[in-house]
Design an enzyme around this catalytic site. Structure first.
Site, PDB file in Angstrom:
ATOM      1  N   PRO A 222       8.136  -2.174  13.257  1.00 44.62           N
ATOM      2  CA  PRO A 222       7.330  -3.314  12.814  1.00 44.62           C
ATOM      3  C   PRO A 222       6.141  -2.943  11.937  1.00 44.62           C
ATOM      4  CG  PRO A 222       6.846  -2.804  15.089  1.00 44.62           C
ATOM      5  CD  PRO A 222       7.980  -1.914  14.697  1.00 44.62           C
ATOM      6  N   ASP A 245      11.223  -1.537   1.342  1.00 43.93           N
ATOM      7  CA  ASP A 245      10.829  -2.930   1.172  1.00 43.93           C
ATOM      8  C   ASP A 245       9.316  -3.051   1.190  1.00 43.93           C
ATOM      9  OD1 ASP A 245      13.443  -3.577   1.209  1.00 43.93           O
ATOM     10  OD2 ASP A 245      13.467  -4.342   3.263  1.00 43.93           O
ATOM     11  N   LYS A 267      10.784  -6.656  -1.697  1.00 43.65           N
ATOM     12  CA  LYS A 267      11.357  -7.972  -1.431  1.00 43.65           C
ATOM     13  C   LYS A 267      10.442  -8.797  -0.541  1.00 43.65           C
ATOM     14  CE  LYS A 267      15.661  -7.668  -0.185  1.00 43.65           C
ATOM     15  NZ  LYS A 267      16.879  -8.375   0.145  1.00 43.65           N
ATOM     16  N   GLY A 299      11.475  -3.094  10.702  1.00 41.32           N
ATOM     17  CA  GLY A 299      12.160  -3.426  11.954  1.00 41.32           C
ATOM     18  C   GLY A 299      13.432  -2.632  12.120  1.00 41.32           C
ATOM     19  N   ASP A 300      14.503  -3.338  12.453  1.00 36.90           N
ATOM     20  CA  ASP A 300      15.818  -2.714  12.554  1.00 36.90           C
ATOM     21  C   ASP A 300      16.619  -3.085  11.309  1.00 36.90           C
ATOM     22  OD1 ASP A 300      17.930  -1.530  14.686  1.00 36.90           O
ATOM     23  OD2 ASP A 300      18.861  -2.998  13.343  1.00 36.90           O
ATOM     24  N   ALA A 329      11.169  -6.704  14.927  1.00 32.55           N
ATOM     25  CA  ALA A 329       9.886  -7.407  15.091  1.00 32.55           C
ATOM     26  C   ALA A 329       9.826  -8.204  16.393  1.00 32.55           C
ATOM     27  CB  ALA A 329       9.653  -8.329  13.898  1.00 32.55           C
ATOM     28  N   MET A 380      11.295 -15.304  10.011  1.00 32.02           N
ATOM     29  CA  MET A 380      11.125 -15.966   8.712  1.00 32.02           C
ATOM     30  C   MET A 380      10.833 -17.453   8.848  1.00 32.02           C
ATOM     31  SD  MET A 380      14.126 -13.910   6.677  1.00 32.02           S
ATOM     32  CE  MET A 380      15.225 -13.789   8.071  1.00 32.02           C
TER      33      MET A 380
HETATM   34  N1  SAH Z   1      14.702  -6.164   9.882  1.00 30.12           N
HETATM   35  C1  SAH Z   1      13.468  -6.803  10.302  1.00 30.12           C
HETATM   36  C2  SAH Z   1      13.411  -8.241   9.902  1.00 30.12           C
HETATM   37  C3  SAH Z   1      13.279  -8.439   8.436  1.00 30.12           C
HETATM   38  S1  SAH Z   1      13.251 -10.137   7.973  1.00 30.12           S
HETATM   39  C4  SAH Z   1      13.316  -6.631  11.798  1.00 30.12           C
HETATM   40  O1  SAH Z   1      14.261  -6.216  12.487  1.00 30.12           O
HETATM   41  O2  SAH Z   1      12.225  -6.878  12.313  1.00 30.12           O
HETATM   42  C5  SAH Z   1      11.534 -10.419   7.778  1.00 30.12           C
HETATM   43  C6  SAH Z   1      10.998 -11.199   8.944  1.00 30.12           C
HETATM   44  O3  SAH Z   1      10.821 -10.324  10.041  1.00 30.12           O
HETATM   45  C7  SAH Z   1       9.626 -11.777   8.714  1.00 30.12           C
HETATM   46  O4  SAH Z   1       9.716 -13.047   8.057  1.00 30.12           O
HETATM   47  C8  SAH Z   1       9.116 -11.944  10.117  1.00 30.12           C
HETATM   48  O5  SAH Z   1       9.670 -13.082  10.742  1.00 30.12           O
HETATM   49  C9  SAH Z   1       9.711 -10.737  10.797  1.00 30.12           C
HETATM   50  N2  SAH Z   1       8.780  -9.594  10.849  1.00 30.12           N
HETATM   51  C10 SAH Z   1       8.896  -8.404  10.233  1.00 30.12           C
HETATM   52  N3  SAH Z   1       7.886  -7.580  10.578  1.00 30.12           N
HETATM   53  C11 SAH Z   1       7.119  -8.280  11.441  1.00 30.12           C
HETATM   54  C12 SAH Z   1       5.933  -7.997  12.171  1.00 30.12           C
HETATM   55  N4  SAH Z   1       5.326  -6.809  12.091  1.00 30.12           N
HETATM   56  N5  SAH Z   1       5.430  -8.965  12.969  1.00 30.12           N
HETATM   57  C13 SAH Z   1       6.028 -10.162  13.088  1.00 30.12           C
HETATM   58  N6  SAH Z   1       7.140 -10.472  12.425  1.00 30.12           N
HETATM   59  C14 SAH Z   1       7.689  -9.547  11.616  1.00 30.12           C
END
Ligand code: SAH
Length: 464
Positions: A222, A245, A267, A299-300, A329, A380
């Protein structure tokens, strides 16, 4: 940078003599150091008090004689006595480098703190200014290096000729060595006594692959460096190119090799500086040039990461890839707020879903989400929180269903909001800058949304 008064070097002592004058604990300490070498260690004193037997050294009980220094590489004086004074004089006269324990101004050389993984040695010196710091640094390095790293360094040395014959490209050869010394598989094989065979197999594999590139789809977590996996960190340090990203913070990207090419495909929501097709093409091109590419995603990588499209492109181009999971996240948000997203008798599962359709088109999952009875983790959805709540209620969710929002989950600047679907529909919610996870469900009430109260006291206004 200041200037050094001493110069660190590795001094050949093999086949030579190292003389220690003294028979107490200080002599023992020095003996412990120098018996790590293949030099002949001669310990001389009229008073042998310490126990040298464990070191396999045999002290000689007698006075010092000038001919003891003949052909000596180094001499340590570790007692105060007429013998010691004679030894110092003789060392200077015969030009043998001298160390007088605990008397820096009489020393020709100092002994640094040593981390020893023969043939790998790391010497840490503070020129006597801060021995405590040197010891701390040493402890850190000790912890960082596997006990087997020396053996593996030995493997690398023994394969040098073969590697040169088999892999002609310098960069490819460097990659082979990097993999060899960092691979957990090699370490395991070495521990099991199969190190040489495993190293040969790795070399053969690298020889065949030539300089073939690869793409690692890596979850960066995150946004805090310490939520990166060890594997992600290792691969980042191996990568020739890092494609990341917008959501991946600089501190994580910085963990890559300093000379790695870094490409932000930015992005961020709203402005796609690279289209997905362009990213796919970029990955294929870089790997096609023989580079090892770290495709860093927040995230993942497999959760809302467009990994599917990238993997398809790599498969089509016949490029090798590997996926490294990361902390998504929603899981970071659950941790931040102590929210058990699954909870016995309350929620038998949780759903990670997007709140935003591709190209802003409507999503058809609202009915099933509303009726699932499970904890929802919505990605999102920050710019559409009221609409999201409205849709869920329209499809049968109770307006009283608890809601918790975590902005910047897993980061030091995290902030939270808690309420319910009704408060989202009615109130304008002001959320801090940054990405957000929206939790909906009964299990949310079991979390610790401590600072939610202060957030709720503010006037709520939705910010995109
Ligand atoms: N692959 C990522 C998600 C990417 S899509 C994952 O697994 O977390 C992008 C969305 O992820 C954002 O719109 C938000 O909803 C969430 N996100 C990513 N990083 C975040 C964070 N540090 N805190 C809260 N939401 C997060």
């Amino acid at each position: 940078m200041g200037q050094l008064n001493t110069f660190p070097l590795s001094y050949k002592v093999s086949g030579q003599r190292i003389v220690i004058v003294g028979g107490g604990d200080e002599a023992l300490n020095k003996a412990r150091l120098v018996t790590k070498t293949t030099a002949e260690v001669v310990i001389i004193s009229r008073h042998i008090e310490a126990d040298f037997a464990a070191l396999g050294a045999m002290p000689i009980q007698r006075g010092f004689s000038p001919c003891d220094l003949k052909g000596a590489a180094l001499v340590f004086v570790a007692e105060e006595s007429p013998d010691a004074e004679l030894a110092k004089r003789e060392a200077r006269r015969q030009g043998v480098p001298l160390n007088v324990v605990d008397v820096p101004h009489e020393c020709d050389f100092y002994t640094p703190s040593i981390v020893e993984r023969a043939p790998l040695t790391i010497a840490i010196s503070s020129e006597g200014e801060a021995p405590v710091l040197a010891r701390l640094v040493r402890a850190r390095i000790e912890a960082m290096l596997s006990p087997r790293i020396g053996k593996i360094a030995g493997l690398a040395g023994s394969l040098r000729k073969k590697a040169e014959a088999l892999i002609h490209d310098n960069a490819a050869r460097r990659r082979f060595y990097e993999t060899l010394v960092t691979s957990p598989e090699i370490e395991l094989a070495e521990a099991a006594g199969r190190g040489a065979a495993a190293a040969e197999a790795l070399l053969a594999q690298h020889g065949e692959m030539g300089g073939q590139g690869v793409v690692w789809l890596i979850g960066a977590g995150p946004g805090s460096e310490d939520l990166l996996t060890l594997r992600a960190q290792r691969l980042l340090q191996e990568a020739d190119a890092i494609v990341h990203d917008q959501l991946v913070p600089d501190a994580v990207v910085e963990m890559g090799r300093r000379d790695a090419e870094r490409i932000s495909v930015g992005k961020a929501k709203g402005h796609h500086s690279f289209s997905q097709a362009q990213i796919n093409t970029l990955l294929v091109r870089l790997a096609g040039e023989g580079k090892r590419v770290a495709r860093l995603k927040s995230g993942d990588p497999m959760v809302f990461g467009r990994a599917g499209e990238e993997i398809a492109a790599l498969r089509k181009a016949g490029i090798g890839y590997q996926i490294v999971p990361g902390v998504s996240a929603a899981l970071a948000a659950a941790a931040d707020t102590a929210t058990p997203v699954t909870l016995r008798k309350v929620s038998s599962g949780f759903i990670m879903a997007t709140a935003h359709g591709a190209d802003d088109s409507d999503l058809d999952h609202w009915a099933s989400l509303a009726q699932s009875g499970l904890t929802l983790a919505l990605y999102m959805g920050k710019s559409v929180v009221s609409e999201v709540a409205g849709r869920l209620v329209a499809h049968g969710a109770s307006p009283a269903l608890p809601v918790g929002i975590v902005v910047n989950a897993g980061r030091s600047n995290r902030s939270t909001y808690s309420g319910n679907l009704r408060s989202l529909i009615e109130g304008d919610v002001t959320l801090a800058e940054g990405p957000a996870i929206i939790f909906v469900g009964e299990a949310v009430a079991a979390g610790d949304w401590a600072d939610a109260a202060t957030l709720q006291a503010q006037s709520f206004k939705v910010v995109a």
